[in-house]
Design a protein around this motif. Sequence first.
Motif, PDB file in Angstrom:
ATOM      1  N   LEU A 291      64.036  10.734  -5.143  1.00  0.00           N
ATOM      2  CA  LEU A 291      63.035  10.765  -4.079  1.00  0.00           C
ATOM      3  C   LEU A 291      62.750  12.212  -3.703  1.00  0.00           C
ATOM      4  N   LEU A 292      61.488  12.517  -3.470  1.00  0.00           N
ATOM      5  CA  LEU A 292      61.078  13.832  -2.963  1.00  0.00           C
ATOM      6  C   LEU A 292      60.573  13.642  -1.546  1.00  0.00           C
ATOM      7  N   GLY A 293      61.299  14.212  -0.574  1.00  0.00           N
ATOM      8  CA  GLY A 293      60.928  14.076   0.826  1.00  0.00           C
ATOM      9  C   GLY A 293      60.477  15.380   1.435  1.00  0.00           C
ATOM     10  N   GLY A 294      60.391  15.388   2.745  1.00  0.00           N
ATOM     11  CA  GLY A 294      59.930  16.557   3.479  1.00  0.00           C
ATOM     12  C   GLY A 294      58.455  16.798   3.283  1.00  0.00           C
ATOM     13  N   GLU A 295      58.077  18.064   3.178  1.00  0.00           N
ATOM     14  CA  GLU A 295      56.699  18.460   2.941  1.00  0.00           C
ATOM     15  C   GLU A 295      56.703  19.725   2.110  1.00  0.00           C
ATOM     16  N   GLY A 296      55.514  20.241   1.798  1.00  0.00           N
ATOM     17  CA  GLY A 296      55.387  21.261   0.773  1.00  0.00           C
ATOM     18  C   GLY A 296      56.221  22.505   0.949  1.00  0.00           C
ATOM     19  N   ARG A 297      56.472  22.930   2.174  1.00  0.00           N
ATOM     20  CA  ARG A 297      57.228  24.160   2.404  1.00  0.00           C
ATOM     21  C   ARG A 297      58.633  23.897   2.948  1.00  0.00           C
ATOM     22  N   ALA A 298      59.009  22.630   3.016  1.00  0.00           N
ATOM     23  CA  ALA A 298      60.349  22.276   3.490  1.00  0.00           C
ATOM     24  C   ALA A 298      60.728  20.949   2.844  1.00  0.00           C
ATOM     25  N   ARG A 299      61.264  21.014   1.644  1.00  0.00           N
ATOM     26  CA  ARG A 299      61.510  19.822   0.848  1.00  0.00           C
ATOM     27  C   ARG A 299      62.949  19.317   0.976  1.00  0.00           C
ATOM     28  N   HIS A 300      63.064  17.995   1.156  1.00  0.00           N
ATOM     29  CA  HIS A 300      64.331  17.278   0.992  1.00  0.00           C
ATOM     30  C   HIS A 300      64.287  16.632  -0.389  1.00  0.00           C
ATOM     31  N   LEU A 319      63.108  27.987  -8.686  1.00  0.00           N
ATOM     32  CA  LEU A 319      62.449  28.356  -7.428  1.00  0.00           C
ATOM     33  C   LEU A 319      63.216  29.363  -6.586  1.00  0.00           C
ATOM     34  N   GLY A 320      64.377  29.766  -7.039  1.00  0.00           N
ATOM     35  CA  GLY A 320      65.275  30.521  -6.179  1.00  0.00           C
ATOM     36  C   GLY A 320      64.789  31.868  -5.716  1.00  0.00           C
ATOM     37  N   GLU A 321      63.766  32.442  -6.366  1.00  0.00           N
ATOM     38  CA  GLU A 321      63.202  33.707  -5.890  1.00  0.00           C
ATOM     39  C   GLU A 321      62.096  33.497  -4.874  1.00  0.00           C
ATOM     40  N   GLN A 322      61.591  32.267  -4.770  1.00  0.00           N
ATOM     41  CA  GLN A 322      60.485  31.961  -3.853  1.00  0.00           C
ATOM     42  C   GLN A 322      60.902  31.069  -2.688  1.00  0.00           C
ATOM     43  N   PHE A 323      61.994  30.361  -2.848  1.00  0.00           N
ATOM     44  CA  PHE A 323      62.496  29.439  -1.836  1.00  0.00           C
ATOM     45  C   PHE A 323      63.966  29.730  -1.561  1.00  0.00           C
ATOM     46  N   TRP A 324      64.386  29.485  -0.326  1.00  0.00           N
ATOM     47  CA  TRP A 324      65.812  29.339  -0.063  1.00  0.00           C
ATOM     48  C   TRP A 324      66.176  27.933  -0.511  1.00  0.00           C
ATOM     49  N   VAL A 325      67.028  27.816  -1.517  1.00  0.00           N
ATOM     50  CA  VAL A 325      67.418  26.520  -2.066  1.00  0.00           C
ATOM     51  C   VAL A 325      68.899  26.315  -1.772  1.00  0.00           C
ATOM     52  N   ALA A 326      69.196  25.221  -1.064  1.00  0.00           N
ATOM     53  CA  ALA A 326      70.568  24.976  -0.630  1.00  0.00           C
ATOM     54  C   ALA A 326      70.973  23.541  -0.939  1.00  0.00           C
ATOM     55  N   SER A 327      72.245  23.341  -1.169  1.00  0.00           N
ATOM     56  CA  SER A 327      72.769  21.977  -1.158  1.00  0.00           C
ATOM     57  C   SER A 327      72.789  21.487   0.288  1.00  0.00           C
ATOM     58  N   ARG A 328      72.968  20.192   0.453  1.00  0.00           N
ATOM     59  CA  ARG A 328      73.058  19.654   1.812  1.00  0.00           C
ATOM     60  C   ARG A 328      74.151  20.370   2.604  1.00  0.00           C
ATOM     61  N   VAL A 352      69.474  18.337  -1.960  1.00  0.00           N
ATOM     62  CA  VAL A 352      69.001  19.713  -2.079  1.00  0.00           C
ATOM     63  C   VAL A 352      67.917  19.907  -1.030  1.00  0.00           C
ATOM     64  N   VAL A 353      67.953  21.037  -0.351  1.00  0.00           N
ATOM     65  CA  VAL A 353      66.932  21.380   0.638  1.00  0.00           C
ATOM     66  C   VAL A 353      66.304  22.703   0.206  1.00  0.00           C
ATOM     67  N   ALA A 354      64.965  22.722   0.126  1.00  0.00           N
ATOM     68  CA  ALA A 354      64.244  23.915  -0.322  1.00  0.00           C
ATOM     69  C   ALA A 354      63.265  24.347   0.753  1.00  0.00           C
ATOM     70  N   ALA A 355      63.429  25.571   1.251  1.00  0.00           N
ATOM     71  CA  ALA A 355      62.574  26.125   2.303  1.00  0.00           C
ATOM     72  C   ALA A 355      61.845  27.347   1.763  1.00  0.00           C
ATOM     73  N   ALA A 356      60.528  27.351   1.880  1.00  0.00           N
ATOM     74  CA  ALA A 356      59.716  28.399   1.271  1.00  0.00           C
ATOM     75  C   ALA A 356      59.945  29.756   1.926  1.00  0.00           C
ATOM     76  N   HIS A 357      60.094  30.754   1.084  1.00  0.00           N
ATOM     77  CA  HIS A 357      60.165  32.156   1.509  1.00  0.00           C
ATOM     78  C   HIS A 357      58.835  32.856   1.260  1.00  0.00           C
ATOM     79  N   ASP A 358      58.237  32.618   0.085  1.00  0.00           N
ATOM     80  CA  ASP A 358      56.969  33.233  -0.287  1.00  0.00           C
ATOM     81  C   ASP A 358      55.794  32.338   0.116  1.00  0.00           C
ATOM     82  N   ASP A 359      54.582  32.824  -0.174  1.00  0.00           N
ATOM     83  CA  ASP A 359      53.366  32.054   0.122  1.00  0.00           C
ATOM     84  C   ASP A 359      53.136  31.050  -1.004  1.00  0.00           C
ATOM     85  N   VAL A 360      53.913  29.984  -0.977  1.00  0.00           N
ATOM     86  CA  VAL A 360      53.897  28.995  -2.047  1.00  0.00           C
ATOM     87  C   VAL A 360      54.238  27.644  -1.447  1.00  0.00           C
TER      88      VAL A 360
END
Length: 395
Positions: A291-300, A319-328, A352-360
């Motif tokens: 499942l892909l949750g959250g929204e475009g700049r803050a993905r669960h 994505l690690g250079e453009q997003f902060w990518v973390a495990s739960r 996995v939680v991905a939060a955008a750092h760049d304009d992406v």
Amino acid sequence: MAPAWPDEPEPLAPGTAPVPEYGSGSLADLLPTLAAGLDVPGFEHRISELTPADRNCVFLIDGLGWEQIKAHPDEAPYLTSLLGSSRGGTGRPITAGFPATTATSLASVGTGRPPGEHGMPGYTVRDPAIGRLMNQLRWKPWTPPHAWQPYPTVFQLADAVGVHTAQVSSPTFRDTPLTKVALSGGTFHGRLTGEERMDLAAGELAAGDRSLVYTYYSEVDGSGHRFGVDSDAWRGQLMCVDRLVQRLAEQLPPRTALYVTADHGMIDIPFDEQSRIDFDEDWELSAGVALLGGEGRARHVYAVPGAETDVLTCWREVLGEQFWVASRDEAIEAGWFGPVVDERVHARIGDVVAAAHDDVVITASVNEPNESAMVGVHGSMTPVEQLVPLLEVRS
């Protein structure tokens, strides 16, 4: 001599993300501070520069971040005048909380608790009981509201000790589950126009010796999503809301503090392949994802059982250079959702939680066609999304 190849860039570490100022300068701290000033038991003064008032009004403008006000002084002369210390008040930014999105932020405002406690940590999150995504803004699929978010609101607790408490908003929101779990307590008044809401909010403030009134305006956010935060349509909405704030401020009864704030800021993302990564067309990112949750700049991201490590590794490599990518566990440890995450909330957060750092932005063109078409977006921890105004007018 062999050529010296440059080192590969390191992925952004989860601990380097600018975590919201939970406990002292976030949306979750505003109403508890006001309630403490009204002598509501159980609350403490969290935002140090706010001084008590007998009557308090919170006007929340959906989608109007601090950076957007600063960038548009001509369209918002009254709001701009409140950025400093004029008119007897102060103006500063506070942080929305993560993710910077409406359902999460409204729950933080109304309960006075960070997302890890109130349990609404995203636009869509997995309901562990059924294994499906739940949209917490639209409340689909339906689930019992107070089982999902069991804490009382600040409005309910204030109303119980005799504070005159009211919400003034669109009639559409009167009976929604989100209103019930985040913004109920006292009396709800539905009014269609912004002008009617301002006038009624002023009247509700005067109706009690101690008052706590909330009012809301959504159209700034809608224009930003559809047309972008620098469009003529968005600027027109900013001009409109600037007049509404002034209209309310000029009607404040004595001994009142008005606080203008927002649930998140917004950023425009170009429609090109570098800026918009389509999950539904990307075999690497979708591998092992249930499942892909959250929204475009803050993905669960919820992995197929057993694939959690592989999904984290892939997302971090891609994505690690453009997003902060973390495990739960890394996101929780870093404090993204607040200092405490209740046990019932833990499994709602992505593997996995991905939060955008760049304009992406990470879109999903097949499964999220409407969201993928938005010009203006939000959700992450960058200043343009995370910083919201806390503007004060006192009478």
